[in-house]
Design a protein around this motif. Structure first.
Motif, mmCIF file in Angstrom:
data_model
loop_
_atom_site.group_PDB
_atom_site.id
_atom_site.type_symbol
_atom_site.label_atom_id
_atom_site.label_comp_id
_atom_site.label_asym_id
_atom_site.label_seq_id
_atom_site.Cartn_x
_atom_site.Cartn_y
_atom_site.Cartn_z
ATOM 1 N N GLN A 98 0.842 -1.211 0.000
ATOM 2 C CA GLN A 98 0.000 0.000 0.000
ATOM 3 C C GLN A 98 0.873 1.255 0.000
ATOM 4 O O GLN A 98 0.635 2.192 -0.769
ATOM 5 N N VAL A 99 1.856 1.257 0.874
ATOM 6 C CA VAL A 99 2.701 2.444 0.985
ATOM 7 C C VAL A 99 3.480 2.655 -0.315
ATOM 8 O O VAL A 99 3.613 3.776 -0.814
ATOM 9 N N MET A 100 3.951 1.559 -0.909
ATOM 10 C CA MET A 100 4.694 1.631 -2.167
ATOM 11 C C MET A 100 3.809 2.185 -3.289
ATOM 12 O O MET A 100 4.228 3.047 -4.061
ATOM 13 N N THR A 101 2.576 1.714 -3.337
ATOM 14 C CA THR A 101 1.664 2.173 -4.393
ATOM 15 C C THR A 101 1.290 3.640 -4.207
ATOM 16 O O THR A 101 1.306 4.428 -5.162
ATOM 17 N N THR A 102 0.961 4.007 -2.973
ATOM 18 C CA THR A 102 0.599 5.402 -2.726
ATOM 19 C C THR A 102 1.783 6.305 -3.047
ATOM 20 O O THR A 102 1.618 7.366 -3.655
ATOM 21 N N LEU A 152 -8.684 12.342 -2.427
ATOM 22 C CA LEU A 152 -9.295 11.008 -2.495
ATOM 23 C C LEU A 152 -8.241 9.924 -2.292
ATOM 24 O O LEU A 152 -8.400 9.015 -1.473
ATOM 25 N N ILE A 153 -7.137 10.029 -3.041
ATOM 26 C CA ILE A 153 -6.110 8.983 -2.927
ATOM 27 C C ILE A 153 -5.512 8.961 -1.527
ATOM 28 O O ILE A 153 -5.260 7.896 -0.961
ATOM 29 N N PHE A 186 -10.434 3.804 -5.201
ATOM 30 C CA PHE A 186 -9.838 5.091 -4.838
ATOM 31 C C PHE A 186 -8.844 5.545 -5.905
ATOM 32 O O PHE A 186 -8.830 6.701 -6.323
ATOM 33 N N TYR A 187 -7.990 4.617 -6.311
ATOM 34 C CA TYR A 187 -6.982 4.920 -7.339
ATOM 35 C C TYR A 187 -7.672 5.411 -8.604
ATOM 36 O O TYR A 187 -7.346 6.477 -9.140
ATOM 37 N N ALA A 188 -8.669 4.633 -9.064
ATOM 38 C CA ALA A 188 -9.294 4.964 -10.348
ATOM 39 C C ALA A 188 -10.032 6.295 -10.283
ATOM 40 O O ALA A 188 -9.903 7.129 -11.189
#
Ligand code: HEM
Ligand code: CU
Length: 650
Positions: A98-102, A152-153, A186-188
């Motif tokens: 999660q942290v890597m993606t954010t 949002l993200i 959330f991402y989309a």
């Protein structure tokens, strides 16, 4: 403990509690500051602004907030990776993902983009001698949509699940609800909403630069930063719709169970094509404006005209064109066949040619110049060798058989940060120090600035150079740990120390903001660097009311030449009265942002009525804008504007 929240449960783990607490503390601090300093009214004025300078500042301010968040993510990752088989707090396993993606998503879309679009907002209208962007209302709306997307993200982390499938959000992993929860939604939605704003910004810049240049500014008299803004905007206009389309399909797959990207009835490779058809141009979208900044800064602080102006413009055009023909270099290992791989390998290598031309032009600009080592210049000079390393590893990865070795290893992480940080982020910092006086009317402290620059540059190399080697030794990308016997400890430990040094550098920058604000060094801020382009011909901070009659442009680097000829005063291009439109402040863009937020919230948590309220709200507000927009425009004649300016200065 876990609390039910619409379609999900929020687990109150220690990291979520810590995040929530820090959000609450920051909110309370902001409320107290606004009340004690009596800033509520100015906040209201500020958020309803349509002035390009203030909008640019908003972009940068929010970008900086997101930078702190994404930087904190980076520190958490690097701490987790500092020792073999380490378990730091909760940041291993799924939380690491999660942290890597954010981190990746925020850095690209909500840090690199707003830093550059913010600087474009501040400098482009000034550089081309116009009063504002062509569509000030849309400018404000674009900015608020970017903010809403970023919020949002960021929210996803505390509301039951951040995205965890990487910034590339590869399917089918991304749409596996057991793993992703609401993360992909959330991402989309975050990217979709901010992407709409980005597309509008691109149109705004294209129209402004094509239509609103001061008389006499032919194409070959446009400053290089403005050229880069024009080309980047064109890339946005062509590339972002691919992302929007890809995201719509992703949202359908994720929320409504359509199977376009499904391995059974659809194709996961379809997502990869759509994503990278956008994604590769995107990396040029965030590098070209940085190239523009380096050109301005290197010419100014070498006290010389940029070497090879027309080849600079041409090479940017060629890079922009080629950037649409290389996306498959991200997919060499997918198995698209030797022909596709070879063709895209060659087109990728070709990009090195125009980029090399630019590098040599910067070097030749330095040659024989009288160089001033300001902080802005330091970042620009550090960019040249650092970016060359990133370029070389890029060409290495374009060699298809070799890429089978590099792919998905830390070598790629090293490469992408060498281009993104040494390119985009060095460029952004260079631009901040350079244009700060135009934004705020005082300069940033140079002494702290140099400390910040050196810690950032050294920290950067210490962090990312070892990653080339750990990658070649086989450390995979997106991995949260390694074993003692892997022989990766020393390299990772060095990387982590470098990352902390970069963290210190960012704190130094924050300290510099505060320190310089208190000191407000104002001497000679209209033209503090002996500038060459038009933005240095107006007051600092630049006022919204300027150029009641457009200046006549006689040269490339117009201001410099007017200073050579006389006192640098630009002659007006006409004596005739003309009508000038000024968009009044309006709160409508913020409200529209709220509508998009509500719609996204409803879609993410699958609550139909909330989504409907959002959608109806958006339509009503758009309707209101259509019937009321004339009321929001003020007409001036040149005479009236001159008087207004005199009053403002008086
Ligand atoms: C401030 C210093 C930074 C540090 C210490 C840092 C560190 C890291 C680390 C440890 C990863 C995860 C690698 C992995 O597990 O695969 C990563 C990924 C990434 N970073 Fe950074 N980073 C920094 C700044 C940036 C900046 C400024 C950008 C872009 C403008 C950026 C873009 C990315 C991207 C796109 C990824 C890939 C995420 C993914 O694999 O989905 N980073 N970074
Ligand atoms: Cu690419």
């Amino acid at each position: 403990m876990s609390i039910p929240f619409f379609n999900t449960h929020i687990k109150l783990a220690s990291d979520i509690i810590a995040a929530n607490l820090s959000i609450i503390v920051m909110m309370i601090a902001a409320l107290i500051f606004l009340t004690v300093a009596k800033k509520w009214k100015s906040l209201w004025m500020l958020i309803s602004t349509t002035d390009h300078r203030k909008i640019g500042i908003f972009y940068i301010a929010f970008g900086f907030l997101f930078f702190l968040r994404a930087g904190l993510d980076a520190m958490l990752m690097r701490t987790q990776l500092a020792f073999p088989d380490f378990h730091f707090w909760v940041f291993h396993g799924e939380k690491y993902n999660q942290v890597m993606t954010t981190h990746g998503t925020l850095m690209i879309f909500f840090v690199a983009m707003p830093f550059l679009i913010g600087l474009m907002n501040i400098a482009v209208p000034l550089q081309i001698g116009t009063r504002d962007m062509a569509f000030p209302f849309f400018n404000s709306l674009s900015m608020w949509l970017f903010v809403i997307g970023g919020v949002l993200i960021n929210m996803s982390f505390v509301l039951g699940g951040a995205p965890s499938a990487g910034w590339t959000s590869y399917v089918p992993l991304a749409v596996d609800k057991d793993i992703a929860g609401n993360g992909t939604a959330f991402y989309a939605m975050g990217l979709q909403v901010s992407g709409i704003g980005t597309i509008m910004t691109a149109i705004n810049f294209i129209v402004t630069i094509l239509k609103n240049r001061a008389p006499g500014m032919g194409f070959m008299k446009i400053p290089l930063f403005t050229w880069s803004a024009l080309i980047t905007s064109t890339l946005i206009l062509l590339a972002f719709p691919a992302l929007s389309a890809a995201l719509i399909i992703l949202i359908f797959d994720n929320q409504f169970g359509t199977q376009a990207y499904d391995g059974g009835n659809g194709s996961p490779v379809l997502w990869q094509h759509l994503f990278w058809a956008f994604g590769h141009p995107e990396v040029y979208i965030v590098i070209l404006p940085a190239f523009g900044i380096f050109s301005e800064v290197i010419a100014t602080f070498s006290s010389k005209r940029i070497f090879g102006y027309s080849s600079m413009v041409l090479s940017m055009l060629v890079i922009g064109f080629l950037s649409f023909m290389v996306w498959i270099h991200h997919m060499f290992t997918v198995g698209l066949g030797p022909l596709a791989n070879v063709v895209f390998g060659i087109t990728s290598m070709l990009i090195a040619v125009p980029t090399g031309i630019k590098i040599f032009n910067w070097l030749f600009t330095l040659r024989g110049g009288s160089i001033r080592f300001s902080t802005a210049m330091l970042f620009s000079l550090a960019f040249i060798p650092s970016f060359v390393i990133g370029g070389v590893t890029g060409v290495m990865q374009a060699v298809v058989p070799a890429d089978y070795q590099y792919h998905d290893s830390y070598f790629v992480v090293a490469h992408l940060h060498y281009v993104m940080i040494a390119g985009t982020i060095f460029g952004a910092f260079s631009g901040f120090y350079y244009w700060w006086p135009k934004m705020f009317g005082y300069i940033l402290d140079e002494k702290i600035g140099k400390w910040q620059a050196w810690t950032f540059i050294i920290g950067f190399h210490v962090t990312f150079f070892p990653m080339h080697i750990s990658g070649l030794k086989g450390m995979p990308r997106r991995t949260f740990t390694y074993l003692p016997e892997d022989g990766l400890f020393e390299l990772n430990f060095i990387s982590t120390m470098g990352a902390y040094l970069m963290g210190i550098s960012v704190l130094l920058f924050a300290w510099n903001l505060f320190f310089s604000y208190r000191k407000k060094e104002k001497s000679g801020v209209a033209d503090p660097w002996n500038g060459r382009t038009l933005e240095w011909a107006v007051s600092s901070p630049s006022s919204h009311m300027r150029w009641p009659r457009a200046p006549l442009i006689r040269d490339l680097e117009a201001f410099w030449h007017e200073k050579e000829r006389g006192d640098g005063t630009l002659i007006p291009s006409t004596k005739e009265e003309s009508q000038i439109f000024v968009e009044k402040p309006t709160i409508l863009p913020v409200l529209l942002g709220g509508g998009f937020f509500t719609l996204s919230f409803g879609l993410i948590f699958e609550v139909l009525w909330i989504a409907v309220i959002g959608a109806v709200g958006i339509l009503l507000l758009m309707g209101w804008r259509s019937i009321s927009f004339e009321r929001n425009i003020k007409l001036y004649t040149s005479k009236q504007l001159e008087n207004a300016i005199r009053k403002e200065e008086g």
